[in-house]
Design a protein around this motif. Structure first.
Motif, PDB file in Angstrom:
ATOM      1  N   PRO A 116      -0.878 -12.538  11.715  1.00 22.44           N
ATOM      2  CA  PRO A 116       0.020 -11.450  12.107  1.00 22.44           C
ATOM      3  C   PRO A 116       1.088 -11.927  13.086  1.00 22.44           C
ATOM      4  O   PRO A 116       0.860 -12.848  13.860  1.00 22.44           O
ATOM      5  CB  PRO A 116      -0.916 -10.436  12.766  1.00 22.44           C
TER       6      PRO A 116
ATOM      7  N   SER B 279      -0.007  -4.697   8.945  1.00 20.25           N
ATOM      8  CA  SER B 279      -0.789  -5.566   9.840  1.00 20.25           C
ATOM      9  C   SER B 279      -0.123  -6.914  10.088  1.00 20.25           C
ATOM     10  O   SER B 279      -0.464  -7.600  11.053  1.00 20.25           O
ATOM     11  CB  SER B 279      -2.194  -5.786   9.272  1.00 20.25           C
TER      12      SER B 279
ATOM     13  N   TYR C 156      -1.825  -5.905  16.454  1.00 24.13           N
ATOM     14  CA  TYR C 156      -1.663  -5.250  15.150  1.00 24.13           C
ATOM     15  C   TYR C 156      -2.771  -4.236  14.859  1.00 24.13           C
ATOM     16  O   TYR C 156      -2.514  -3.180  14.276  1.00 24.13           O
ATOM     17  CB  TYR C 156      -1.560  -6.281  14.019  1.00 24.13           C
TER      18      TYR C 156
END
Length: 158
Positions: free
Chosen positions: A15, A85, A20
């Motif tokens: 990520p 995400s 996230y």
């Protein structure tokens, strides 16, 4: 975006934003429709999401199965959050298209939607979602979709 291969031909994503999981959970919590239908965010990992939805008579079509619109909603939301995400802290996400194949009736006690990012791009991302029905303890694939999602880039104004 750091992407590596896990040795099985699947990409493993990192990520852009370390927070996230909280951001996805907050966003999911702000979706009043998910609350209305009783959907639960079960798991989020970089490029992956799972949402579950227990059976309710109010979510059925004329034969008593989960309505195709509900199944499509779960497929769409899992794809959105799998993609979300991976995004930067201030990015947001929009679905631009998806195709849904209904493979078996949604007849059972629980829907389980899962999604994985297939290709994370600079603007567009492609995800695959599978929706399973659980009936009498057995899990069966009832729908599959492929989605294209658009990232609205890191702008704090969104």
């Amino acid at each position: 975006m750091a992407t590596t291969n896990n040795g099985y031909g699947e990409d493993v994503f990192a990520p852009k934003y370390s927070g996230y999981k909280d951001r996805v959970r907050d966003s999911f919590g702000n979706q009043r429709f998910m609350e209305l239908i009783g959907a639960k965010l079960i798991e989020v990992q970089p490029g992956y999401c799972e949402i579950q939805l227990p059976f309710q008579p109010s979510l059925t079509q004329q034969h008593g199965f989960f309505h195709a619109g509900i199944i499509a909603t779960i497929a769409d939301n899992t794809a959105g959050y799998a993609c979300f995400s991976l995004m930067g802290e201030f990015s947001s996400i929009l679905t631009v298209e998806f195709k849904l194949n209904l493979l078996a009736p949604g007849q059972g006690e629980l829907l389980i939607g899962t999604s994985r990012v297939l290709k994370y791009g600079k603007t567009l991302t492609v995800c695959r979602s599978d929706v399973f029905i659980v009936a009498r303890g057995k899990r069966k694939l009832c729908a599959s979709s492929q989605s294209t999602l658009m990232e609205l880039k890191d702008t704090p104004d969104h």
